[in-house]
Design a protein around this motif. Structure first.
Motif, short mmCIF file in Angstrom:
data_model
loop_
_atom_site.label_atom_id
_atom_site.label_comp_id
_atom_site.label_asym_id
_atom_site.label_seq_id
_atom_site.Cartn_x
_atom_site.Cartn_y
_atom_site.Cartn_z
N GLY A 687 1.13 -1.15 0.01
CA GLY A 687 -0.10 0.23 0.42
C GLY A 687 1.20 1.23 -0.49
O GLY A 687 1.78 0.89 -0.62
N THR A 688 0.53 1.97 0.64
CA THR A 688 0.94 3.80 1.00
C THR A 688 1.59 4.07 1.80
O THR A 688 2.07 3.09 2.39
CB THR A 688 -0.05 4.73 0.41
OG1 THR A 688 -0.99 4.29 1.98
CG2 THR A 688 -1.36 4.83 -0.41
N PRO A 689 2.91 4.54 1.28
CA PRO A 689 3.30 4.33 2.64
C PRO A 689 2.96 4.72 3.87
O PRO A 689 3.07 4.16 5.55
CB PRO A 689 5.11 5.27 2.71
CG PRO A 689 4.53 5.67 1.02
CD PRO A 689 3.15 5.59 0.72
N GLY A 690 2.06 5.59 4.06
CA GLY A 690 1.43 6.60 4.96
C GLY A 690 0.66 4.62 6.24
O GLY A 690 0.99 4.37 7.16
N ALA A 691 0.36 3.77 4.69
CA ALA A 691 -0.07 2.60 5.46
C ALA A 691 0.37 1.69 5.81
O ALA A 691 0.45 0.56 6.95
CB ALA A 691 -1.51 2.24 4.20
N MET A 692 1.85 1.52 5.35
CA MET A 692 3.26 0.11 5.63
C MET A 692 4.48 0.45 6.82
O MET A 692 4.90 -0.33 7.19
CB MET A 692 3.32 0.14 3.91
CG MET A 692 2.75 -0.45 3.57
SD MET A 692 1.23 -1.84 3.35
CE MET A 692 2.53 -3.01 3.70
N LEU A 693 4.65 1.60 6.49
CA LEU A 693 5.99 2.00 7.32
C LEU A 693 5.00 2.90 8.51
O LEU A 693 3.95 3.62 9.09
CB LEU A 693 6.46 3.60 6.77
CG LEU A 693 6.79 3.47 5.49
CD1 LEU A 693 7.82 4.04 4.81
CD2 LEU A 693 7.66 1.53 5.12
#
Length: 810
Positions: A687-693
């Motif tokens: 997913g987007t970086p906000g969802a994965m990191l």
């Protein structure tokens, strides 16, 4: 501009920075430290404002931010930045005032945009950077579109695509190309236009013929010898504007006004004769004798007083009437006496206050000297030393000193912990006393300055003893004159009455003598006037009323005739102007007919040529799209994503998901890349970086994206400025980040400026980024607040020094 090095920054009353500070910047690395609110972000914002004339992060938060740039306690401020380009010095500056900020000199628009997007990363933008690029639209002004154009050099291709895009739909072509829709409708429009213009031409010709006929009739009535045609309009206008009738009418109007004036004189003389008869006034001799007796009795005394008053008040104008003279003079003398009394009282009060203020100032000065002596005896570092010892007590567990490792028990003075606590209490009391004395000295200093200003003001207006004595003498003279005038009040009133009676008697006698000759003179004047206008003179038995009526009727008849001739001349001039306007309009209409006919003939040819150009433009646009799409996919995948991946992996070696841009495989006419995460082991994208990191790695992703964008374009400005970028990072991330900054500074030639608030991080970066070779340098700037809340900037420079101790040991 790629070799431009920042040298120094001078700031005065900018945002939270109060007062004036000087920050040197001429080093490869500049570290800025300060507690929260000390002014780190304000310093970097001042640097951005001097270079670009705006503060981008503040503008996003508040469009009216410019009102808040000047410190609220100041009325003016300034930002002045110096830079070096080789050996040449450049400066950038801006001023602030109550009306708003003004940029004096700044970077041009291109380099200012590069600075905001690729050089300076504000603290407020760090958490928003990924979202800004994630939400970027296909607009040419979006951050992502600007970056793609800058990175890939697609200016010309984008210009071609943007310029040729409307050619795909003929409706868009009609909207953006001037004349396309007009040319399509020209045939029908020009047909209607030519028909209307021919009708207008016929109407103008008929108007000219009718006006010429009317003008010829008027010239015949006026008996003007001229031929009326289109080619003789100038002659006709000259004859019509000839001023003989105007001059005659002006003379006749003047004669009517003169006759009216003579009639008013006759009426006035007749009314005076009827109302007064032939009576001769009596009593004039008695009034003259009474006024002469009064002047004999009181004239000398009144004249003496009048002379003394004129000497006392040289600027006054005294009336001749005795009673009025007394009233005006008494009012002025009483005013003068009051003003003299006020000045005398103020002078004596100033003398007394001057001596008292001097005594108060001397007492305050002695009090200030006593406080200064006590402040000199007290150590200024008592508070700092007490704070340091208080922090040290947490490391004391026994009698062994944690600093020097000596056993305090050997002194036989109790435990080490009690000794340190007693010392801390003593130093804290000294620091509190120091603050109390400082406040008291400020109050005393304000009192001294106020008294000195008061003494100076009194000294400038204070009168000496001689001037004060003159004021007293002048006041006494005013009192004397007022007393004498009040004693003469009854005599002056009587003189006024006698003088008025004498003047009235003389005037009545003069009027009676003049009435007898007024009627005879009026008859002679009226007779002379009749002869001047060519009318018969008055008969001996003709009355005034009959003669005036006869002359008025004669002048009225002449005025009526001249008014008719002037009206016909004006009407003729109007006809001339109408004909000339119609002739000019005929020429204009003929010219428009010729132009519209030529345009109609070229309409078909223009449409055919335009359609050929449209087909060619669509072919070029298709070719540009293929070339642009290939360049964008190659550069995003092989260049930006690779640099971003290398930087992110370097700072977060343990994170399995790596952020990247995904470019669509279809046409890139509408550039819509998405932010995704890729697993290091391959497989489908996440997913987007906000969802994965995590929060720390998301901050690292934004920081490395900004660095990748900075390194992916040509180096226009050799600076990298970061405002507190270490947020939610652990020690491993910070260590790798320090190594990245060292590489950028020492290998890539970037001048790095970084601001942090954590003291331990500041000390760590100072150690990691210390000079490593002869031309390397490091500057630290520590921001704090002074005793009066003024901002203080303490700089320290570190240069490379070769270590010789190890060589000696070897």
């Amino acid at each position: 501009m790629s070799d431009l090095i920042l040298r120094s920054l001078d700031i005065s009353n900018f945002r939270s920075i109060r007062g004036q500070i000087h920050a040197p910047l001429d080093a490869k690395v500049v570290l800025v430290h300060g507690e929260n609110g000390a002014g780190k972000t304000s310093l970097l914002s001042a640097l951005e404002f001097a270079l670009t004339g705006m503060v981008q992060s503040l503008e996003r938060a508040d469009p009216g931010y410019e009102k808040q740039l000047l410190h609220r306690s100041a009325t003016e401020g300034r930002v002045f930045l110096k830079a070096l380009a080789g050996t040449a010095e450049q400066s950038f500056s801006a001023v602030l005032s109550g009306t708003g900020p003004q940029s004096i000199s700044a970077l041009d628009d291109q380099r200012a945009s590069f600075f905001r997007e690729r050089v300076f990363l504000p603290q407020a933008l760090l958490g928003q950077l990924l979202q800004i690029y994630q939400d970027a639209s296909n607009d040419a002004e979006s951050p992502l579109a600007k970056f793609v154009t800058k990175l890939l050099g697609l200016d010309r291709l984008d210009a071609l695509e943007a310029g040729l895009k409307p050619l795909a739909d003929v409706r868009n072509v009609r909207k953006i190309i001037d004349g396309w829709a007009g040319v399509e409708a020209d045939k029908s429009r020009l047909d209607r236009l030519l028909s209307d213009e021919r009708k207008i031409r016929e109407g103008l010709s008929e108007q000219i013929r009718s006006a010429l006929s009317d003008l010829a009739s008027l010239c015949s009535k006026l008996q003007l010898p001229t031929d009326v045609r289109e080619d003789t309009l100038d002659n006709v206008a000259a004859v019509l504007s000839e001023g003989s009738d105007t001059d005659a009418f002006a003379r006749l109007t003047d004669q009517q006004r003169r006759l009216a004036s003579i009639r008013r004189e006759i009426d006035a003389a007749q009314r005076a004769s009827l109302s007064n008869g032939a009576a001769t006034p009596t009593g004039s001799e008695e009034a003259r004798a009474a006024f002469a007796r009064w002047e004999t009795d009181h004239g000398a005394r009144v004249g003496n007083v009048r002379g003394r008053i004129e000497a006392f008040l040289p600027d006054i104008s005294l009336p001749s009437d005795p009673e009025r003279f007394a009233e005006v003079t008494l009012a002025r003398l009483r005013t003068e006496k009051k003003q003299l009394g006020d000045r005398t009282s103020q002078a004596r009060a100033d003398i007394a206050r001057y001596a008292l203020a001097q005594n108060e100032r001397d007492v305050s000065l002695r009090q200030r000297d006593t406080i200064d002596q006590e402040l000199a005896r007290m150590p200024s570092s008592a508070g700092s030393l007490g704070s340091a010892l208080a922090e040290l007590t947490s490391f004391i567990t026994d009698n062994v000193c944690p600093v020097c490792d000596r056993d305090f028990g050997e002194q036989g003075e109790g435990s080490l912990s009690d000794h340190v606590h007693n010392k801390v209490r003593t130093l804290s009391a000294s620091a509190e006393r120091l603050l109390t004395l400082g406040r008291t000295r400020s109050e005393v200093q304000i009192m001294v300055e106020r008294l000195e200003r008061e003494i100076e003001a009194i000294g400038t207006r204070r009168l000496d003893e001689e001037a004060l004595a003159d004021l007293d003498r002048r006041t006494a003279s005013a009192d004397t004159l007022i007393t004498e005038l009040e004693s003469l009040h009854d005599a002056l009133r009587e003189g006024t009455q006698l003088r008025a009676a004498d003047v009235a008697a003389r005037r009545a006698l003069s009027e009676a003598q003049s009435r007898n000759v007024a009627l005879a003179a009026a008859r002679d004047t009226l007779s002379d006037f009749a002869g001047s206008i060519g009318a018969p003179e008055l008969e001996d038995d003709e009355s005034f009323e009959a003669a005036v009526v006869r002359l008025e009727n004669l002048l009225a008849a002449g005025a009526t005739h001249l008014e008719q001739r002037l009206a016909m001349r004006r009407e003729g001039s109007d006809h001339v102007a109408t004909i000339r306007t119609a002739i000019l309009r005929c020429g204009e209409v003929d010219q428009r007919i010729a132009e519209d006919l030529a345009s109609w003939q070229h309409a078909d040819q223009a449409l055919a040529r335009a359609q050929i150009l449209r087909d060619q433009g669509n072919a070029i646009r298709n070719a540009v799209d293929k070339v642009r799409s290939a360049i964008i996919r190659r550069e995003f995948n092989d260049r930006l994503n690779r640099v971003w991946r290398d930087l992110f992996v370097r700072l977060a070696p343990g994170e399995p998901f790596v952020p990247a841009f995904r470019i669509p495989q279809s046409s890139t006419q509408k550039l819509q890349p998405r932010l995704i995460t890729e697993h290091r082991d391959g497989g489908e994208a996440g997913g987007t970086p906000g969802a994965m990191l995590s929060a720390g790695n998301l901050n690292t992703a934004a920081l490395t994206l900004f660095t990748a964008l900075h390194l992916s374009v040509p180096k226009e400005l050799p600076w990298l400025i970061l405002d507190d970028p270490v947020q939610s990072m652990d020690d491993i991330h910070i260590a790798h980040f320090a190594a990245l900054l060292r590489t950028l500074s020492k290998e890539h030639g970037r001048q790095v400026i970084i601001a942090v608030h954590d003291r331990q991080l500041f000390e760590y970066l100072k150690l990691e980024l210390s000079p490593a070779f002869s031309n390397d340098s490091l500057l630290t700037l520590e921001l704090s607040r002074g005793p009066r809340r003024d901002t203080v900037c303490i700089s320290r420079r570190f240069s490379y020094k070769e270590e010789t101790a190890l060589f000696s040991a070897a």
